[in-house]
Design an enzyme around this catalytic site. Sequence first.
Site, PDB file in Angstrom:
ATOM      1  CD  GLU A 181      -8.757  45.628 -30.882  1.00 37.82           C
ATOM      2  OE1 GLU A 181      -9.528  45.915 -29.954  1.00 37.82           O
ATOM      3  OE2 GLU A 181      -9.144  45.078 -31.926  1.00 37.82           O
ATOM      4  CG  ASP A 318     -13.811  45.758 -39.516  1.00 38.98           C
ATOM      5  OD1 ASP A 318     -12.721  46.323 -39.406  1.00 38.98           O
ATOM      6  OD2 ASP A 318     -14.221  44.928 -38.684  1.00 38.98           O
ATOM      7  CD  GLU A 434     -15.705  35.424 -37.141  1.00 37.58           C
ATOM      8  OE1 GLU A 434     -14.916  36.309 -37.499  1.00 37.58           O
ATOM      9  OE2 GLU A 434     -16.648  35.640 -36.372  1.00 37.58           O
ATOM     10  CD  GLU A 517     -18.599  42.809 -35.422  1.00 41.96           C
ATOM     11  OE1 GLU A 517     -17.519  43.234 -34.974  1.00 41.96           O
ATOM     12  OE2 GLU A 517     -19.088  41.696 -35.088  1.00 41.96           O
ATOM     13  CB  THR A 603     -15.431  50.882 -34.522  1.00 46.61           C
ATOM     14  OG1 THR A 603     -15.585  49.598 -35.128  1.00 46.61           O
ATOM     15  CG2 THR A 603     -14.168  50.894 -33.672  1.00 46.61           C
TER      16      THR A 603
END
Length: 616
Positions: A181, A318, A434, A517, A603
């Site tokens: 992150e 992902d 979600e 996304e 990303t």
Amino acid sequence: MFSKRKTRPISTAFFLIVATYILFFWLPRTQTPRSRLTKPISRKDSTIRQDAIRLDKVTARYPVAQYIPLPQGSVTIPRIQHDFPKETPSERNERLKKRDAVKEAFLYSWNGYKDFAWMRDELKPRTGGYDDTFNGWGATLVDSLDALIIMGLDDELQLALEALDEIDFTTTKSRQVPVFEIIIRYMGGFIAAHDLTEGKHPILLRKAVELGEMIFNAFDTHNRMPQVRWDWTRSAKNQEIYPSVRTSLAEMGSLTMEFTRLTQLTGDPKYYDAVQRVMNELEVGQDKTRMPGLWPTWIDTDQMRFDDSEFTIGACADSAYEYLPKEHILLGAQTDKYRRMYEKAIATFNENLVFRAMTKDENRQVLFTANVVAMRGDSKTFQYTPDHLKCFMGGTVAIGAKVFNRPEDMEVAKGLTDGCVWAYDVMPTGIMPEIFKVSPCKKADKCPWDEEQWMSDVISQTIENEEMREKAEERIKTLGLPPGVTDIKDAAYKLRFDSLLRLMHFGSLTYLLYRPEALESLFVMYRITGDKTLQDSAWRMFKNIDKATRTKYGHSSINDVRHERPKHMDKMESFWLAETLKYLYLIFSEPDHISLDDYVLSTEAHPFKRPKASGR
């Protein structure tokens, strides 16, 4: 005499008022001077003592004897973007209205952050407070740098640049550093802003290097695999750190772009070397998993074992797949490594995980991806559970189809993207939940609507009598299930997968959020196909998200997309500005603004300049 003295000041005052009005409202003006912007009040934590633990110079326990060099040479990469025709004046005006509405939403949230959370990680948009989720280094500030540039907010950018010197990456009050992150939000933000401004602001690359120097220590383990939830104080005290026996695939496979670009910009080979060693291990392990071609969700990075039996392209996996074609592009196709890895992965993915959902619109190819939750020999247990994190895959497959000359995959990309649009459209708020379940089609090429099959899937039993039908109807009503959806496992937007990790480790998850996304795939698909119905879908989604999440000070997470007036959870993640609104803004911008043939987006939606034929 007295009356004349009184009239003169009044006349003078009137003249000054008129002159001031003409000066400020009638004469043409250039951009507002930066000096007129009020400098935000820093909310930076001032309690960190000067004698706090600091990560300065650390002696490496496992130094690298010889760095892996960047590959040399040049290969032409096929064009990605559609050849857009010239738009009419009315089309342009309509597009710009939508783009400006997105910009207004960005500024609304950005101003809330400036007013109440400046220099902290995240704004609490309902109460006007702040959170430090990512080590307290100003995540929203840094993550948003390139969005400010893309939207032409030069004055705001200047305020942000002036604040960067206050960030000290050598210390934090947090016990751990989430390596993935921190790299995608902070390093990605610095590098993208540097690339977009063509090196005009030296502080951007300098801060990226400062962060790189610090976080490089997380790779100082016995096998050079990073400790992804890094106990940084051990490194600061020159104590040994170890790779985790349970590391998510995404944390391992999603560091390549940022570290590769840092090496390209600085000439320092150690960053590329660090991530390349990780990818070499993943390449070796790709054929040794229980589903060769795909990696399991969890990896033992201490012993480099790939024997877990859970497979997904969603949470915790992902972006590892997303980065395969993107790293190929960023390296200028100078190595075939990432093509090989991608083609193995996409073949297994297409064969095992892609499925069509049964909907009332039989002519609509609604595709989703399943999870494999267990394996016994060659037998697989599937779970037909779409989740919002998987919505990136439509764009990834489309990029792979273009750069690797796989036109047959484009229909899969379109179907996956349309699946997420469908999931938005069927909910009362117009926002996708979600995690949910759907009825899978028995045959992908022919899938008529079957009401009884849907009801059977809802109660996981065959409808054999009226009592069972009533049971299914009651469950559909109670859960608010639209036709085709068989369960809603989580009716909200959630954080990124790092928050799912916290849930698994600490047993609680309190915040739910808007995800980028689906809009990512809409942006990529629009830029590749030129299909304007994708803009229509994006506009519809934006209006619904803005309506549901706007609060007093910004945009907040929501708790349930089935309720037309959901509860605000008082959290605004940095990716709301860095990704969600950036993708929306670009969807309604001119197609050559951040062209996919000039930039490759990380990303976290940070655009990195694609290298020229020389490799730089």
